[in-house]
Motif scaffolding. Sequence first.
Motif, short mmCIF file in Angstrom:
data_model
loop_
_atom_site.label_atom_id
_atom_site.label_comp_id
_atom_site.label_asym_id
_atom_site.label_seq_id
_atom_site.Cartn_x
_atom_site.Cartn_y
_atom_site.Cartn_z
N ASP A 31 62.67 17.16 36.19
CA ASP A 31 63.86 16.74 35.45
C ASP A 31 63.90 15.21 35.50
OD1 ASP A 31 66.37 16.04 34.50
OD2 ASP A 31 67.46 17.47 35.75
N TRP A 32 63.26 14.59 34.51
CA TRP A 32 63.11 13.14 34.50
C TRP A 32 64.44 12.40 34.49
CZ3 TRP A 32 58.86 11.45 36.26
CH2 TRP A 32 57.66 12.13 36.03
N TYR A 33 65.42 12.93 33.79
CA TYR A 33 66.71 12.24 33.70
C TYR A 33 67.41 12.17 35.06
CZ TYR A 33 65.69 12.81 28.80
OH TYR A 33 65.05 12.77 27.58
N THR A 34 67.41 13.27 35.78
CA THR A 34 68.03 13.29 37.09
C THR A 34 67.25 12.42 38.07
OG1 THR A 34 68.91 15.50 36.69
CG2 THR A 34 68.78 14.79 38.99
N LEU A 35 65.93 12.52 38.05
CA LEU A 35 65.11 11.69 38.93
C LEU A 35 65.33 10.21 38.65
CD1 LEU A 35 61.79 13.73 38.80
CD2 LEU A 35 63.22 13.38 40.82
N ALA A 36 65.34 9.85 37.38
CA ALA A 36 65.54 8.44 37.00
C ALA A 36 66.89 7.93 37.49
CB ALA A 36 65.39 8.27 35.49
N GLU A 37 67.93 8.75 37.34
CA GLU A 37 69.26 8.35 37.82
C GLU A 37 69.23 8.04 39.31
OE1 GLU A 37 72.28 11.18 36.85
OE2 GLU A 37 72.02 10.89 34.69
N GLY A 38 68.45 8.81 40.06
CA GLY A 38 68.33 8.58 41.50
C GLY A 38 67.72 7.23 41.83
N PHE A 39 67.01 6.65 40.88
CA PHE A 39 66.40 5.33 41.06
C PHE A 39 67.16 4.25 40.29
CE2 PHE A 39 63.02 8.12 42.36
CZ PHE A 39 62.40 7.43 43.39
N GLY A 40 68.36 4.60 39.82
CA GLY A 40 69.19 3.62 39.13
C GLY A 40 68.87 3.41 37.67
N ILE A 41 68.06 4.28 37.08
CA ILE A 41 67.72 4.19 35.66
C ILE A 41 68.60 5.20 34.93
CG2 ILE A 41 65.90 4.42 33.93
CD1 ILE A 41 63.89 3.84 36.25
N GLU A 42 69.61 4.69 34.24
CA GLU A 42 70.57 5.58 33.59
C GLU A 42 70.44 5.61 32.08
OE1 GLU A 42 74.50 5.12 35.12
OE2 GLU A 42 73.77 5.00 37.18
N ASP A 43 69.61 4.74 31.53
CA ASP A 43 69.41 4.69 30.08
C ASP A 43 68.45 5.80 29.67
OD1 ASP A 43 68.78 4.11 27.43
OD2 ASP A 43 68.64 1.95 27.78
N GLU A 44 68.97 6.81 28.98
CA GLU A 44 68.15 7.96 28.58
C GLU A 44 67.02 7.55 27.66
OE1 GLU A 44 70.49 11.24 27.17
OE2 GLU A 44 71.53 11.45 29.10
N ALA A 45 67.21 6.52 26.85
CA ALA A 45 66.17 6.06 25.94
C ALA A 45 64.96 5.53 26.73
CB ALA A 45 66.70 4.99 24.99
N VAL A 46 65.22 4.87 27.84
CA VAL A 46 64.13 4.36 28.70
C VAL A 46 63.32 5.54 29.24
CG1 VAL A 46 63.65 3.21 30.90
CG2 VAL A 46 65.30 2.22 29.30
N VAL A 47 64.02 6.57 29.68
CA VAL A 47 63.36 7.76 30.22
C VAL A 47 62.55 8.44 29.12
CG1 VAL A 47 63.70 10.01 31.31
CG2 VAL A 47 65.15 8.07 31.96
N GLU A 48 63.16 8.63 27.96
CA GLU A 48 62.48 9.30 26.84
C GLU A 48 61.22 8.56 26.42
OE1 GLU A 48 65.26 10.08 23.66
OE2 GLU A 48 66.64 11.06 25.06
N ARG A 49 61.29 7.23 26.31
CA ARG A 49 60.10 6.44 25.92
C ARG A 49 58.96 6.66 26.92
NH1 ARG A 49 63.90 2.59 24.41
NH2 ARG A 49 63.66 1.44 26.37
N ALA A 50 59.29 6.65 28.21
CA ALA A 50 58.26 6.82 29.24
C ALA A 50 57.66 8.22 29.19
CB ALA A 50 58.84 6.54 30.62
N VAL A 51 58.49 9.24 29.03
CA VAL A 51 58.01 10.62 29.03
C VAL A 51 57.16 10.88 27.78
CG1 VAL A 51 58.72 13.05 28.96
CG2 VAL A 51 59.86 11.45 30.52
N VAL A 52 57.58 10.37 26.63
CA VAL A 52 56.80 10.55 25.40
C VAL A 52 55.43 9.87 25.51
CG1 VAL A 52 56.71 9.90 22.95
CG2 VAL A 52 58.78 10.94 23.89
N ALA A 53 55.39 8.71 26.17
CA ALA A 53 54.14 7.95 26.29
C ALA A 53 53.27 8.41 27.46
CB ALA A 53 54.47 6.46 26.45
N LEU A 54 53.77 9.31 28.28
CA LEU A 54 53.08 9.72 29.51
C LEU A 54 51.71 10.34 29.22
CD1 LEU A 54 53.50 9.82 32.56
CD2 LEU A 54 54.63 12.01 32.27
#
Length: 178
Positions: A31-54
């Motif tokens: 669950d990338w969104y929850t994991l990212a929040e745990g590291f202070g990354i709350e911008d869903e667009a940032v998470v989506e860009r990384a997951v799409v490019a993974l």
Amino acid sequence: MAAWFTVYSPRPLSHVTAADVTAFLTGPRVDWYTLAEGFGIEDEAVVERAVVALRVAPAAGARGEWFAVRYRPAESRPLVVYLWSEPARVRQELAEAAENYLDGRRGRGVNQVRAALTSIAEVAAIELGGSQLGDMGLVIAGQVAEHLAGAGGGVIRDTGDEWWVVRQGVPKLLLGRA
């Protein structure tokens, strides 16, 4: 300045492929969104860009490079995953771990880590550049480390020098910072 997640594995990891790591990272358990929040990354667009490019691909390197994990544009530095199987290199990694992170420390967690390090067959390490410590690189590298630790029954030393074990897919802290 580089930072590292290091996985000390009692079972060989060399059977793990780029496709295995990709399947884990893109599977339903992460669950990338929850994991990212745990590291202070709350911008869903940032998470989506990384997951799409993974992308995870084999790395051809003379220093033990195993995989390259990309999650940013192609010209950006990837996460580099190393695998060291040679007995001399494994002994070197274990000696450094003992000297730099365990010597002079006492307690149950230290004893658990020392016991886990007694029968290590291979060591894998994920290298992050400084800029990757503040973006999804840190989150992704942590998941790669957890997958490898789970696959090999090993322990992880994270970028903050905390020691973890993964049991039934769940990380458990063994030893906090000194």
